[in-house]
Design an enzyme around this catalytic site. Sequence first.
Site, PDB file in Angstrom:
ATOM      1  N   CYS A  39      -0.491 -28.381   3.314  1.00 36.17           N
ATOM      2  CA  CYS A  39      -0.186 -27.674   4.564  1.00 36.17           C
ATOM      3  C   CYS A  39      -1.248 -27.964   5.622  1.00 36.17           C
ATOM      4  O   CYS A  39      -2.329 -27.359   5.607  1.00 36.17           O
ATOM      5  CB  CYS A  39      -0.082 -26.170   4.300  1.00 36.17           C
ATOM      6  N   CYS A  90      -2.199 -25.006   7.791  1.00 39.27           N
ATOM      7  CA  CYS A  90      -3.108 -24.046   7.152  1.00 39.27           C
ATOM      8  C   CYS A  90      -4.533 -24.596   7.078  1.00 39.27           C
ATOM      9  O   CYS A  90      -5.494 -23.877   7.322  1.00 39.27           O
ATOM     10  CB  CYS A  90      -2.680 -23.731   5.717  1.00 39.27           C
ATOM     11  N   ASP A  91      -4.673 -25.849   6.713  1.00 39.40           N
ATOM     12  CA  ASP A  91      -5.990 -26.356   6.316  1.00 39.40           C
ATOM     13  C   ASP A  91      -6.579 -27.432   7.226  1.00 39.40           C
ATOM     14  O   ASP A  91      -7.720 -27.828   7.034  1.00 39.40           O
ATOM     15  CB  ASP A  91      -5.901 -26.907   4.876  1.00 39.40           C
TER      16      ASP A  91
END
Length: 314
Positions: A136, A139-140
């Site tokens: 992701c 997300c990261d």
Amino acid sequence: MKENHYDTIIIGSGPAGYTAAIYTGRANLKTLVLEGIERGGQLMITSEVENYPGFPEGIQGPELMDNFRNQALRFGATLKSVLADKAELKGASPFKVTAEGTTYTADSVIIATGATARFLGIPSEATYKGKGVSACATCDGFFFRGKEVAVVGGGDSAFEEATFLTKFASKVTLLHRRDTFRASKIMVERAEKNPKIQIKPFVEVAEIYGEEKTGTVTGVKLKNTQTGAIEDFPIQGLFIAIGHEPNTKLFTGQLDLDKTGYIKTTPGRTATNIPGVFAAGDVQDATYRQAITAAGSGCQAAIEAERYLESKEH
Ligand code: NAP
């Protein structure tokens, strides 16, 4: 039998499932959440979540999910860490859901079983998952500011993630096993024009290596899919974007699914083709796939279930 009968059964325990439980609980509906064996969903394998509103300093994924869970408990939901293995929705009244040998019944069902990111399945991937290996970018990506990263895949997700990652990374290499792409032309062209993106065709990731102690990725071994030759490719982060699988096996043949297996819902709502059965979160969303959007649709599903039950009573 009566003790195993609920107003609503929620299947799944990610942001959508627990949010639905918070809302149905607060609406005084007798609620059962079948959490599965590994409760908490995809955020349990994420480290820091920085884009969930309300946590300006960020929060660890597992801690966020514990908060969701405790809030669902506070409003009276019954939570069971069991995996639903059978659902009888079509033509069943009440609906029946079986988990580990026990059958539960309900007048409404909210499906929030999520989707599972596909991973490569090589052993070294597990060592670095949630550290240097992620599925992701949203997300990261932020953790790879100024670093060199690679994205695996040749579909829209891979190109979208590669483009997104150029906001942070100094260089993004897209690794694909062929030289033709499933991704739309416009996405490929955009990536080709981006000076930070390099496209490397005919390779697959054979191994990920780094410092196991600190969980830092330092590179991958790439295998040429035409010649079989192996090369070292230094990177600090690897993003896997080879697709997601919606967790809908239980509902095949009962609920309308789209061609990729996602549950079809009425546009802008969570209603499925079976009245009284609702779907929320990633199991019906191939587009956004964010904790906040999943939580939002969990709330919608709970409100729709409540209204459905009310209309049935009258
Ligand atoms: P996808 O279209 O199924 O593409 C998956 C890619 O991963 C393919 O290029 C595939 O290679 C590769 N792949 C699969 N297994 C692999 C493995 N084991 N090792 C290496 N590579 C592997 O999946 P997606 O990109 O997640 O897209 C899913 C759906 O969402 C699509 O309909 C897409 O259009 C849509 N989507 C749309 C947008 C957008 O419009 N903004 C953004 C994201 C996703 P092969 O091609 O060789 O099979």
